[in-house]
Scaffold this active site. Structure first.
Site, PDB file in Angstrom:
ATOM      1  N   GLY A   8     -14.257  34.717  69.122  1.00  0.00           N
ATOM      2  CA  GLY A   8     -14.210  34.979  67.688  1.00  0.00           C
ATOM      3  C   GLY A   8     -14.585  33.765  66.866  1.00  0.00           C
ATOM      4  O   GLY A   8     -13.983  33.469  65.837  1.00  0.00           O
ATOM      5  N   ALA A   9     -15.631  33.057  67.308  1.00  0.00           N
ATOM      6  CA  ALA A   9     -15.953  31.747  66.731  1.00  0.00           C
ATOM      7  C   ALA A   9     -16.891  31.809  65.536  1.00  0.00           C
ATOM      8  O   ALA A   9     -17.215  30.763  64.970  1.00  0.00           O
ATOM      9  CB  ALA A   9     -16.573  30.856  67.813  1.00  0.00           C
ATOM     10  N   SER A 142       0.493  35.213  65.421  1.00  0.00           N
ATOM     11  CA  SER A 142       0.732  35.366  63.988  1.00  0.00           C
ATOM     12  C   SER A 142       2.223  35.388  63.725  1.00  0.00           C
ATOM     13  O   SER A 142       3.019  35.824  64.583  1.00  0.00           O
ATOM     14  CB  SER A 142       0.117  36.673  63.473  1.00  0.00           C
ATOM     15  OG  SER A 142       0.508  36.939  62.142  1.00  0.00           O
ATOM     16  N   TYR A 155      -0.255  46.317  63.832  1.00  0.00           N
ATOM     17  CA  TYR A 155      -0.752  44.944  63.884  1.00  0.00           C
ATOM     18  C   TYR A 155       0.358  43.996  64.325  1.00  0.00           C
ATOM     19  O   TYR A 155       0.142  43.136  65.194  1.00  0.00           O
ATOM     20  CB  TYR A 155      -1.289  44.512  62.515  1.00  0.00           C
ATOM     21  CG  TYR A 155      -1.665  43.044  62.483  1.00  0.00           C
ATOM     22  CD1 TYR A 155      -2.748  42.569  63.211  1.00  0.00           C
ATOM     23  CD2 TYR A 155      -0.898  42.133  61.745  1.00  0.00           C
ATOM     24  CE1 TYR A 155      -3.080  41.217  63.203  1.00  0.00           C
ATOM     25  CE2 TYR A 155      -1.225  40.785  61.731  1.00  0.00           C
ATOM     26  CZ  TYR A 155      -2.307  40.332  62.457  1.00  0.00           C
ATOM     27  OH  TYR A 155      -2.617  38.995  62.458  1.00  0.00           O
ATOM     28  N   PRO A 185       0.084  31.572  62.797  1.00  0.00           N
ATOM     29  CA  PRO A 185      -0.133  31.286  61.381  1.00  0.00           C
ATOM     30  C   PRO A 185       0.508  32.339  60.472  1.00  0.00           C
ATOM     31  O   PRO A 185       0.676  33.508  60.851  1.00  0.00           O
ATOM     32  CB  PRO A 185      -1.659  31.332  61.229  1.00  0.00           C
ATOM     33  CG  PRO A 185      -2.204  31.390  62.624  1.00  0.00           C
ATOM     34  CD  PRO A 185      -1.141  32.021  63.455  1.00  0.00           C
ATOM     35  N   VAL A 188      -3.370  32.939  55.857  1.00  0.00           N
ATOM     36  CA  VAL A 188      -4.559  32.096  55.972  1.00  0.00           C
ATOM     37  C   VAL A 188      -5.688  32.812  55.234  1.00  0.00           C
ATOM     38  O   VAL A 188      -5.990  33.964  55.532  1.00  0.00           O
ATOM     39  CB  VAL A 188      -4.973  31.871  57.439  1.00  0.00           C
ATOM     40  CG1 VAL A 188      -6.154  30.920  57.517  1.00  0.00           C
ATOM     41  CG2 VAL A 188      -3.803  31.357  58.259  1.00  0.00           C
ATOM     42  N   PHE A 192      -9.958  37.654  56.936  1.00  0.00           N
ATOM     43  CA  PHE A 192      -8.955  38.511  57.556  1.00  0.00           C
ATOM     44  C   PHE A 192      -8.632  39.726  56.692  1.00  0.00           C
ATOM     45  O   PHE A 192      -8.648  40.874  57.155  1.00  0.00           O
ATOM     46  CB  PHE A 192      -7.679  37.695  57.810  1.00  0.00           C
ATOM     47  CG  PHE A 192      -6.509  38.486  58.338  1.00  0.00           C
ATOM     48  CD1 PHE A 192      -6.350  38.697  59.693  1.00  0.00           C
ATOM     49  CD2 PHE A 192      -5.554  39.003  57.471  1.00  0.00           C
ATOM     50  CE1 PHE A 192      -5.273  39.416  60.191  1.00  0.00           C
ATOM     51  CE2 PHE A 192      -4.467  39.722  57.954  1.00  0.00           C
ATOM     52  CZ  PHE A 192      -4.330  39.934  59.312  1.00  0.00           C
TER      53      PHE A 192
END
Length: 254
Positions: A8-9, A142, A155, A185, A188, A192
């Site tokens: 996922g870069a 997360s 999720y 995180p 962020v 997203f």
């Protein structure tokens, strides 16, 4: 110079991690679905850092396609096979509905990406680390995995799975030098929320109103901190929140 494989870069936290490791002189294997975006990122990294063309390998594929992932990793050139650090970053949220009103396609995509793909990539990479007696797996979880919040049950469940799978892997590797880290995180500001709301930018912007959110760079710094710790130090978990955020559901907005 270590070899770092990031899924996922092409954007967000994954892109920030690529830039961070590149700035510290490490070689990169970059994965994402969007080949053109990976090419752009590679060119930018070469322009901005000391890395050259030979220091970045692109693997454009969808991590949900297990056989494609298996072949891509199995057929890495010999000089790229010794992966030192795996950053399992690919993941997403889709929709914000009550659990009994959710969209099946959204559920399947989240489960396939956040859980099944993470398992597949781990399964294909970690045996090599075990054989070499060195390596580090860093999974991007997360704060949502700590407790459910309204309209986000599926999720949250996928990110709870990331934590438990990371803990289980750490247990299974306890007799090896290999380290396992979970980064969790809070808010962020990346793409997203745009993804979660299926491209609705106005709705996504409201998520970050009244609070200064974290950036992808903030999370990349945490990833690098864990990766650069002395070999005898295993940073098992980092929970990182924006100021004025206390949990996945408790946020003070000015």
């Amino acid at each position: 110079m270590k070899t770092v494989f990031i899924t996922g870069a092409s954007s967000g936290i994954g892109e920030a991690c690529a830039r961070k490791f590149a700035s510290e002189g490490h070689r990169l294997i970059l994965n994402a679905r969007r080949a053109e975006r990976l090419e752009e990122l590679k060119a930018q990294i070469i322009r901005d850092t000391a890395l050259t063309e030979k220091d970045i390998l692109l693997l454009p594929f969808d991590v949900r396609e297990r056989e494609v992932a298996r072949q891509a990793i199995a057929n890495l050139p010999a000089e790229w096979q010794a992966i030192d650090i795996l950053v399992n970053n690919a993941g997403l949220a889709l929709g914000l509905e009550k659990e009994h009103e959710g969209d099946f396609a959204d559920w399947d995509t989240m489960i396939d990406t956040n859980i099944s793909a993470l398992l597949s990539i781990t399964r294909f990479v970690v045996p090599g680390m075990v054989a070499r007696g060195k390596g580090h797996i860093i999974n991007i979880g997360s704060v949502a995995g700590d407790a459910a919040y309204a309209n986000g049950a599926v999720y949250c469940a996928t990110k709870a799975a990331v934590k438990v799978l990371s803990d289980g892997l750490r247990i299974d590797l306890v007799d090896t030098p290999i380290r396992v880290t979970t980064i969790k995180p809070g808010l962020v500001e990346t793409n997203f929320s745009v993804t979660r709301f299926h491209g609705d930018q106005a709705r996504a912007d409201k998520v970050y109103q009244g609070i200064e959110p974290l950036t992808g760079g903030d999370i990349a710094d945490c990833v690098y901190f864990a990766a650069s710790a002395p070999e005898h130090v295993q940073v098992a978990e980092i929970l990182v929140l924006a100021n004025n955020q206390a949990s996945g559901s408790v946020i003070y907005r000015k």
